[in-house]
Design a protein around this motif. Structure first.
Motif, mmCIF file in Angstrom:
data_model
loop_
_atom_site.group_PDB
_atom_site.id
_atom_site.type_symbol
_atom_site.label_atom_id
_atom_site.label_comp_id
_atom_site.label_asym_id
_atom_site.label_seq_id
_atom_site.Cartn_x
_atom_site.Cartn_y
_atom_site.Cartn_z
ATOM 1 N N SER A 10 0.735 -1.185 0.396
ATOM 2 C CA SER A 10 -0.202 -0.429 -0.335
ATOM 3 C C SER A 10 0.675 1.476 -0.280
ATOM 4 O O SER A 10 0.193 2.702 -0.407
ATOM 5 C CB SER A 10 -0.710 0.306 1.638
ATOM 6 N N ARG A 14 0.772 4.278 -3.316
ATOM 7 C CA ARG A 14 0.022 5.767 -2.817
ATOM 8 C C ARG A 14 1.723 6.604 -3.026
ATOM 9 O O ARG A 14 1.599 7.025 -3.534
ATOM 10 C CB ARG A 14 0.365 5.852 -1.769
ATOM 11 N N GLY A 18 0.907 8.529 -6.367
ATOM 12 C CA GLY A 18 0.955 10.484 -5.813
ATOM 13 C C GLY A 18 1.389 11.360 -6.901
ATOM 14 O O GLY A 18 1.469 12.000 -7.206
#
Length: 573
Positions: A10, A14, A18
């Motif tokens: 995760s 991310r 991002g």
């Protein structure tokens, strides 16, 4: 690490998502660069076919012009792709550091439990950098894939056999590279853990260097760090060997594969199935394949290290809170807090059903026979932990019903080992503003300095209160640091102030002065002094004795010192 893998994935996802704008930009430009690189041998083959085999000079010039344009395009796309990739990598690492810092400093706490400050710093720097580098690895992987696909299509146009060889052999080679990265991933995790531990031990030793020298514990500290450093070195060497072994084996497999492609192309040319220009293109493409395949080996290594670092970062970001987050609407702290403090059946750690009432404006001393009782009490009063049983109440409201920031603003717990910060002495004292919204504190900086004895510290320094203080106050002595930290707590002027052993590093005369200063400055404010110092306890309105986790005595210092043997042992011995 296996349990942390989902959370680690995760963190990686991310970080990449991002930076999707730069990742997509870098990937597209990288694909353009790799496509241009793959077209170079094709264009050279066409130029040879036109100019050498057929003797077509205009055709030769045409393909050479196309080759020049491709070189300009691939040069531009490489620079722009690298810039986007570096920006994504650095930005992702920075954002991770911000998230880690926010989690470590979050009011609910828990992230730093069981971790040394140096270890946290290592995770926020090296591990964050490795996770950020995964964004560049994704760009390189996509770009290398484009180069392989273009090469395979070009080889298919030259020969079906060559094209199929590349299309079928490349996935097999990538799968083998992935398997070979597994040992590196495991050893990278161990390497980072040991390196973080070594950093933490080193930071702690440097922070306490003066104390270690004073008690003659330098050799023992050096031996401890040497053992930790050797463990870290051994883990680093194992990780380096794993990376070298992986790189070496992948290089051998890649070289064998390229040699096979060249061999097949040569045999096809010898039989006349392909022409001279096509042979040159085939050999050139085979040599080009070394680049993308080597990049995949690098990508596998970066992903292995990134996964290990992401798991360590996830361990901090997902650490359970020391106290529950504000999941319900918190009760508001009264605008004018009276400062009535009550402990009702409080049980936590070594404390056992402690009952204590502190009236508004009262100064109460707490003496302990076991230092662990003091630690447990301070954690509950500062809401660093919630009681296992019972409650802490402020003006009739349980602390657990208040927002964390409001509770800690109303009850300020000043630890005896509080750190100072990089800045002037005055900036350290005024770092905390009065906690009650809209209130003007009657306590001035001069009052706080005088009450804590820090005015003497200022007079002893070359620039007074404008003297620069280094990080953690290392430019000051232990007693000077302690007085400045106490001045900061007094200047904050909270409704309830809890101080823990505020004068352990000062002489007896200064200790008596500090006791009188706290009593006078906090005369109308609730104050709890957790200490075994007779001078400080004598300046309180009354003292309670915590013995084996329970309140066993309550009264003025003089009476307890005369009538209670356990109190005399704890305070006067």
């Amino acid at each position: 690490m296996r349990k942390a893998d989902p959370a680690g994935r995760s963190v990686l996802r991310r970080s990449v998502v991002g930076q999707r704008r730069d990742v997509v930009t870098g990937a597209v430009l990288g694909m353009a660069h790799q496509t241009g690189e793959a077209l170079v041998p094709v264009l050279i083959g066409l130029a040879i076919e036109q100019g050498v085999v057929r003797g077509d000079f205009p055709g030769l010039l045409l393909w050479l012009g196309a080759l020049a344009l491709v070189y300009v395009g691939l040069s531009f796309s490489f620079r722009r792709s690298a810039r986007a990739g570096e920006r994504a990598s650095v930005t992702a690492a920075h954002q991770l550091r911000v998230r880690l810092t926010g989690r470590v400093l979050a009011p609910e706490g828990g992230a730093d439990e069981g971790r040394l400050p140096g270890e946290l710093a290592s995770i926020a720097t090296e591990d964050a950098r490795r996770v950020g580098a995964v964004t560049m690895a994704v760009i390189v992987a996509v770009s290398a894939t484009a180069g392989l696909v273009v090469s395979a299509v070009a080889l298919l146009r030259v020969s079906l056999v060559l094209g199929l060889l590349v299309l079928l052999g490349t996935p097999l080679l990538l799968w083998l590279g992935h398997l070979l990265s597994k040992p590196l991933e495991r050893r990278s995790e161990t390497e980072q853990q040991r390196a973080g531990r070594a950093s933490g031990v080193a930071a702690d030793l440097v922070a306490g260097l003066r104390v270690l020298k004073g008690i003659g514990a330098g050799p023992a500290a050096v031996a401890r760090y040497r053992r930790t450093s050797r463990d870290s070195l051994a883990a680093t060497l194992r990780a380096a060997r794993a990376e070298a072994w992986q790189s070496g084996v992948v290089t051998i497999l890649t070289g064998t594969f390229i040699a096979l492609v060249a061999l097949v192309g040569g045999r096809l040319a010898a039989r006349g199935d392909i022409g001279l220009g096509e042979l040159v293109s085939s050999v050139g493409l085979a040599l080009f394949l070394i680049g993308p395949l080597s990049e995949f080996a690098w990508v596998n290594a970066e992903l292995a290290q990134g996964r290990a670092s992401a798991a360590r970062i996830a361990g901090i970001l997902d650490a359970p809170a020391a106290v529950p987050r504000d999941s319900r609407r918190p009760a508001a702290v009264p605008r004018a807090t009276e400062g009535r403090l009550r402990l009702r059946g409080l049980s936590h750690a070594t404390l056992r059903r402690v009952d204590l009432d502190v009236a508004p404006g009262e100064t109460v001393g707490v003496a302990v026979t076991d230092p662990a009782d003091a630690v447990a009490l301070l954690r509950c009063l500062g809401r660093r932990a919630d009681p296992d049983e019972g409650a802490v109440e402020l003006d009739g409201a349980e602390l657990t019903a208040l927002a964390l920031t409001d509770a800690r603003a109303a009850i300020l717990v000043a630890e005896h080992d509080a750190d100072l910060f990089d800045g002037t002495l005055l900036e350290n004292v005024t770092a905390v503003v009065p906690a009650v919204a809209g209130a003007r504190s009657p306590v001035t900086v001069a009052d706080a300095l005088a009450a804590s004895g820090a005015d003497e510290v200022a007079r002893a320094l070359p620039d007074g209160t404008a003297t620069a203080v280094t990080a953690r106050g290392r430019s000051l002595s232990g007693g000077q640091r302690q007085r400045v930290a106490l001045a900061r707590a007094l200047a904050a002027d909270p409704p309830v102030l809890v101080v823990h052993e505020p004068a352990t590093a000062v002489d007896a005369v200064t200790e008596v002065r500090i006791a009188a200063g706290i009593r006078d400055l906090r005369r109308e404010r609730t104050t709890v002094i957790v200490t075994n110092s007779p001078a400080l306890l004598a300046a309180t309105d009354r003292v309670v004795l915590l013995e084996t986790g329970r309140v066993t005595a309550d009264g003025p210092h003089d009476r307890l010192a005369r009538d209670n043997a356990a109190y005399r042992t704890a305070v006067l011995t």
